[in-house]
Design a protein around this motif. Structure first.
Motif, PDB file in Angstrom:
ATOM      1  N   TRP A  86       0.829  -1.194   0.000  1.00 27.09           N
ATOM      2  CA  TRP A  86       0.000   0.000   0.000  1.00 27.09           C
ATOM      3  C   TRP A  86       0.868   1.250   0.000  1.00 27.09           C
ATOM      4  O   TRP A  86       0.606   2.202  -0.730  1.00 27.09           O
ATOM      5  CB  TRP A  86      -0.936   0.002   1.212  1.00 27.09           C
ATOM      6  N   TRP A  87       1.925   1.274   0.806  1.00 24.90           N
ATOM      7  CA  TRP A  87       2.809   2.436   0.856  1.00 24.90           C
ATOM      8  C   TRP A  87       3.540   2.644  -0.467  1.00 24.90           C
ATOM      9  O   TRP A  87       3.737   3.777  -0.906  1.00 24.90           O
ATOM     10  CB  TRP A  87       3.808   2.311   2.005  1.00 24.90           C
ATOM     11  N   ALA A  88       3.944   1.546  -1.125  1.00 23.21           N
ATOM     12  CA  ALA A  88       4.594   1.673  -2.431  1.00 23.21           C
ATOM     13  C   ALA A  88       3.617   2.266  -3.448  1.00 23.21           C
ATOM     14  O   ALA A  88       3.996   3.120  -4.252  1.00 23.21           O
ATOM     15  CB  ALA A  88       5.091   0.313  -2.907  1.00 23.21           C
ATOM     16  N   GLY A  89       2.369   1.823  -3.404  1.00 20.79           N
ATOM     17  CA  GLY A  89       1.359   2.377  -4.299  1.00 20.79           C
ATOM     18  C   GLY A  89       1.062   3.836  -4.000  1.00 20.79           C
ATOM     19  O   GLY A  89       0.955   4.656  -4.910  1.00 20.79           O
ATOM     20  N   ALA A  90       0.950   4.161  -2.727  1.00 24.56           N
ATOM     21  CA  ALA A  90       0.664   5.542  -2.337  1.00 24.56           C
ATOM     22  C   ALA A  90       1.819   6.472  -2.726  1.00 24.56           C
ATOM     23  O   ALA A  90       1.589   7.593  -3.189  1.00 24.56           O
ATOM     24  CB  ALA A  90       0.401   5.617  -0.837  1.00 24.56           C
ATOM     25  N   ALA A  91       3.049   6.008  -2.560  1.00 22.49           N
ATOM     26  CA  ALA A  91       4.209   6.822  -2.949  1.00 22.49           C
ATOM     27  C   ALA A  91       4.238   7.032  -4.456  1.00 22.49           C
ATOM     28  O   ALA A  91       4.564   8.124  -4.933  1.00 22.49           O
ATOM     29  CB  ALA A  91       5.500   6.149  -2.488  1.00 22.49           C
ATOM     30  N   SER A  92       3.876   6.016  -5.198  1.00 26.19           N
ATOM     31  CA  SER A  92       3.846   6.128  -6.646  1.00 26.19           C
ATOM     32  C   SER A  92       2.777   7.119  -7.100  1.00 26.19           C
ATOM     33  O   SER A  92       3.018   7.959  -7.973  1.00 26.19           O
ATOM     34  CB  SER A  92       3.609   4.750  -7.265  1.00 26.19           C
ATOM     35  N   VAL A  93       1.588   7.033  -6.515  1.00 20.92           N
ATOM     36  CA  VAL A  93       0.507   7.965  -6.851  1.00 20.92           C
ATOM     37  C   VAL A  93       0.908   9.396  -6.472  1.00 20.92           C
ATOM     38  O   VAL A  93       0.709  10.339  -7.251  1.00 20.92           O
ATOM     39  CB  VAL A  93      -0.811   7.558  -6.157  1.00 20.92           C
ATOM     40  N   ALA A  94       1.482   9.564  -5.292  1.00 20.27           N
ATOM     41  CA  ALA A  94       1.886  10.899  -4.844  1.00 20.27           C
ATOM     42  C   ALA A  94       2.975  11.490  -5.740  1.00 20.27           C
ATOM     43  O   ALA A  94       2.940  12.683  -6.064  1.00 20.27           O
ATOM     44  CB  ALA A  94       2.367  10.843  -3.400  1.00 20.27           C
ATOM     45  N   THR A  95       3.925  10.674  -6.152  1.00 19.86           N
ATOM     46  CA  THR A  95       4.985  11.154  -7.027  1.00 19.86           C
ATOM     47  C   THR A  95       4.433  11.541  -8.393  1.00 19.86           C
ATOM     48  O   THR A  95       4.788  12.578  -8.951  1.00 19.86           O
ATOM     49  CB  THR A  95       6.086  10.091  -7.186  1.00 19.86           C
ATOM     50  N   GLY A  96       3.538  10.718  -8.938  1.00 22.35           N
ATOM     51  CA  GLY A  96       2.913  11.036 -10.222  1.00 22.35           C
ATOM     52  C   GLY A  96       2.097  12.315 -10.148  1.00 22.35           C
ATOM     53  O   GLY A  96       2.165  13.161 -11.039  1.00 22.35           O
ATOM     54  N   ALA A  97       1.331  12.473  -9.082  1.00 19.22           N
ATOM     55  CA  ALA A  97       0.543  13.696  -8.907  1.00 19.22           C
ATOM     56  C   ALA A  97       1.456  14.900  -8.722  1.00 19.22           C
ATOM     57  O   ALA A  97       1.190  15.984  -9.259  1.00 19.22           O
ATOM     58  CB  ALA A  97      -0.390  13.547  -7.713  1.00 19.22           C
ATOM     59  N   GLY A  98       2.546  14.726  -8.009  1.00 19.80           N
ATOM     60  CA  GLY A  98       3.505  15.810  -7.832  1.00 19.80           C
ATOM     61  C   GLY A  98       4.154  16.226  -9.141  1.00 19.80           C
ATOM     62  O   GLY A  98       4.397  17.408  -9.379  1.00 19.80           O
ATOM     63  N   GLN A  99       4.428  15.256 -10.006  1.00 16.87           N
ATOM     64  CA  GLN A  99       5.001  15.575 -11.307  1.00 16.87           C
ATOM     65  C   GLN A  99       4.013  16.318 -12.188  1.00 16.87           C
ATOM     66  O   GLN A  99       4.408  17.120 -13.026  1.00 16.87           O
ATOM     67  CB  GLN A  99       5.479  14.312 -12.011  1.00 16.87           C
TER      68      GLN A  99
ATOM     69  N   ILE B 299       1.685  18.418 -10.941  1.00 18.88           N
ATOM     70  CA  ILE B 299       1.575  19.748 -10.340  1.00 18.88           C
ATOM     71  C   ILE B 299       2.829  20.584 -10.594  1.00 18.88           C
ATOM     72  O   ILE B 299       2.749  21.760 -10.929  1.00 18.88           O
ATOM     73  CB  ILE B 299       1.286  19.630  -8.826  1.00 18.88           C
ATOM     74  N   ALA B 300       3.998  19.985 -10.428  1.00 19.01           N
ATOM     75  CA  ALA B 300       5.263  20.699 -10.607  1.00 19.01           C
ATOM     76  C   ALA B 300       6.151  19.931 -11.582  1.00 19.01           C
ATOM     77  O   ALA B 300       7.054  19.197 -11.164  1.00 19.01           O
ATOM     78  CB  ALA B 300       5.962  20.859  -9.265  1.00 19.01           C
ATOM     79  N   PRO B 301       5.900  20.071 -12.896  1.00 20.22           N
ATOM     80  CA  PRO B 301       6.640  19.265 -13.873  1.00 20.22           C
ATOM     81  C   PRO B 301       8.136  19.579 -13.951  1.00 20.22           C
ATOM     82  O   PRO B 301       8.910  18.750 -14.427  1.00 20.22           O
ATOM     83  CB  PRO B 301       5.943  19.572 -15.194  1.00 20.22           C
ATOM     84  N   ASP B 302       8.558  20.737 -13.467  1.00 20.80           N
ATOM     85  CA  ASP B 302       9.974  21.109 -13.553  1.00 20.80           C
ATOM     86  C   ASP B 302      10.784  20.737 -12.315  1.00 20.80           C
ATOM     87  O   ASP B 302      11.977  21.021 -12.241  1.00 20.80           O
ATOM     88  CB  ASP B 302      10.101  22.615 -13.792  1.00 20.80           C
ATOM     89  N   ALA B 303      10.153  20.099 -11.335  1.00 16.53           N
ATOM     90  CA  ALA B 303      10.842  19.724 -10.103  1.00 16.53           C
ATOM     91  C   ALA B 303      11.765  18.533 -10.372  1.00 16.53           C
ATOM     92  O   ALA B 303      11.313  17.435 -10.673  1.00 16.53           O
ATOM     93  CB  ALA B 303       9.845  19.388  -9.010  1.00 16.53           C
TER      94      ALA B 303
END
Length: 77
Positions: free
Chosen positions: A16-29, A31-35
């Motif tokens: 679950w944590w691996a999935g949540a981290a993946s979703v959060a990273t994708g959503a972050g990318q 929101i902030a594509p240049d990060a």
């Protein structure tokens, strides 16, 4: 409806944590594509999951939701 969604939240599960981290990273990318840091984290997550070296945000989100759904299915039996 909320109760059926909460069945997927399993904070004691590493999957679950691996999935949540993946979703959060994708959503972050999205929101902030240049990060740069999010891009590097996304590459690490996708390499650990065998998805390739240059993941798109959509790939990370779908991967994360798939991991969370897979964990729920394993829990059901």
């Amino acid at each position: 409806m909320l109760q059926s969604i909460l069945k997927y939240v399993l904070p004691r599960s590493l999957t679950w944590w691996a999935g949540a981290a993946s979703v959060a990273t994708g959503a972050g990318q999205i929101i902030a594509p240049d990060a740069t840091a999010l891009g590097l984290v996304g590459e690490i997550i996708s390499m650990l999951n065998g998805a390739g070296a240059a993941p798109t945000p959509a790939t990370l989100i779908v991967l994360g939701l798939g991991l969370i759904g897979l964990r729920r299915k394993m829990e059901q039996g």
